[in-house]
Design a protein around this motif. Structure first.
Motif, short mmCIF file in Angstrom:
data_model
loop_
_atom_site.label_atom_id
_atom_site.label_comp_id
_atom_site.label_asym_id
_atom_site.label_seq_id
_atom_site.Cartn_x
_atom_site.Cartn_y
_atom_site.Cartn_z
N MET A 1 39.93 23.36 32.68
CA MET A 1 38.95 22.68 31.87
C MET A 1 38.52 23.62 30.73
O MET A 1 38.23 24.78 30.96
N ILE A 2 38.48 23.09 29.53
CA ILE A 2 38.07 23.86 28.35
C ILE A 2 36.55 23.77 28.22
O ILE A 2 35.97 22.69 28.35
N ARG A 3 35.94 24.91 27.94
CA ARG A 3 34.50 24.96 27.75
C ARG A 3 34.17 25.92 26.63
O ARG A 3 34.80 26.98 26.51
N GLU A 4 33.19 25.56 25.80
CA GLU A 4 32.72 26.48 24.77
C GLU A 4 31.86 27.54 25.44
O GLU A 4 30.99 27.25 26.25
N ALA A 5 32.15 28.79 25.11
CA ALA A 5 31.44 29.91 25.73
C ALA A 5 30.03 30.03 25.19
O ALA A 5 29.74 29.68 24.05
N SER A 6 29.16 30.57 26.02
CA SER A 6 27.79 30.86 25.63
C SER A 6 27.53 32.35 25.92
O SER A 6 28.30 32.99 26.63
N PRO A 7 26.42 32.89 25.40
CA PRO A 7 26.11 34.30 25.67
C PRO A 7 26.05 34.63 27.16
O PRO A 7 26.36 35.75 27.56
N ASP A 8 25.71 33.66 28.00
CA ASP A 8 25.64 33.90 29.44
C ASP A 8 27.01 34.20 30.06
O ASP A 8 27.10 34.73 31.16
N ASP A 9 28.09 33.87 29.33
CA ASP A 9 29.45 34.06 29.84
C ASP A 9 30.05 35.41 29.47
O ASP A 9 31.21 35.68 29.77
N ILE A 10 29.28 36.27 28.82
CA ILE A 10 29.81 37.49 28.22
C ILE A 10 30.56 38.38 29.22
O ILE A 10 31.63 38.90 28.90
N ASP A 11 30.05 38.58 30.41
CA ASP A 11 30.70 39.50 31.35
C ASP A 11 32.09 39.02 31.75
O ASP A 11 33.05 39.79 31.73
N GLU A 12 32.21 37.72 32.09
CA GLU A 12 33.50 37.18 32.49
C GLU A 12 34.48 37.17 31.32
O GLU A 12 35.65 37.49 31.47
N LEU A 13 34.00 36.77 30.13
CA LEU A 13 34.88 36.74 28.97
C LEU A 13 35.30 38.14 28.54
O LEU A 13 36.43 38.33 28.09
N PHE A 14 34.42 39.10 28.70
CA PHE A 14 34.79 40.46 28.34
C PHE A 14 35.94 40.96 29.21
O PHE A 14 36.82 41.67 28.73
N GLU A 15 35.95 40.56 30.48
CA GLU A 15 37.06 40.96 31.35
C GLU A 15 38.39 40.40 30.84
O GLU A 15 39.40 41.08 30.85
N LEU A 16 38.37 39.15 30.37
CA LEU A 16 39.58 38.56 29.78
C LEU A 16 39.98 39.31 28.51
O LEU A 16 41.16 39.61 28.30
N TRP A 17 39.01 39.59 27.66
CA TRP A 17 39.27 40.29 26.40
C TRP A 17 39.85 41.67 26.68
O TRP A 17 40.78 42.12 26.03
N ARG A 18 39.31 42.34 27.70
CA ARG A 18 39.80 43.67 28.06
C ARG A 18 41.25 43.60 28.54
O ARG A 18 42.05 44.49 28.24
N GLU A 19 41.62 42.52 29.23
CA GLU A 19 43.02 42.34 29.63
C GLU A 19 43.91 42.26 28.39
O GLU A 19 44.99 42.86 28.35
N LEU A 20 43.46 41.56 27.36
CA LEU A 20 44.20 41.48 26.10
C LEU A 20 44.31 42.85 25.44
O LEU A 20 45.38 43.25 24.98
N LEU A 21 43.21 43.59 25.42
CA LEU A 21 43.21 44.93 24.83
C LEU A 21 44.19 45.85 25.56
O LEU A 21 44.96 46.57 24.93
#
Length: 160
Positions: free
Chosen positions: A1-21
């Motif tokens: 399911m696609i969802r627009e991220a909010s500031p509350d999602d920062i920790d989980e999204l950062f883990e994904l971003w770190r995987e990309l890095l």
């Protein structure tokens, strides 16, 4: 399911971003980051989530973020045919979920939002060493228009 991220999602999204890095560390010096500065990187991601001309779309599966795309809209110079620019900054799908169509769905969400914003084209950059990424974007209809080139300046950080 696609969802627009909010500031509350920062920790989980950062883990994904770190995987990309991490994935891009060996591609070029421009992708290297300082692990001791993760708080600065997390702050950058949070700034993007809050930006009115940027959207971060995430793909959730069983209450877990397994994919993310960051897209922005930028009004350019009206003298050019393509002046209403959609930008895709980063896209990542967890390795265990690649090839399942999540990337296409994330691109579709970004594309729909960019079209609603009035974008007349979408631009992105992909590492020349990221063969699977190049293949993915080409399969979505993207074609090269320029070469993004880098010259690392050894003394750039030193003040004169």
């Amino acid at each position: 399911m696609i969802r627009e991220a909010s500031p509350d999602d920062i920790d989980e999204l950062f883990e994904l971003w770190r995987e990309l890095l991490h994935y891009h560390q060996g591609h070029h010096a421009v992708f290297k980051y300082n692990p001791n500065q993760e708080h600065v990187l997390k702050s950058e991601l949070l700034t993007r989530i809050k930006d009115k001309n940027t959207r971060v779309f995430g793909y959730m599966q069983h209450d877990e973020w397994v994919g993310m795309i960051i897209t922005s809209f930028k009004e350019g110079v009206s003298g050019f045919k393509l002046s209403r620019k959609g930008l895709i900054a980063e896209t990542v799908v967890k390795e265990s979920h690649r090839g399942s169509g999540i990337g296409k769905e994330l691109l579709e969400a970004a594309r729909n939002w960019l079209e609603d914003m009035g974008a007349d084209h979408i631009e992105l950059q992909v590492s020349v060493k990221n063969e699977s990424g190049l293949a993915f974007w080409q399969n979505q209809g993207f074609t090269p228009s320029t070469y993004h080139m880098i010259l690392e300046l050894k003394d750039a950080g030193k003040k004169k």
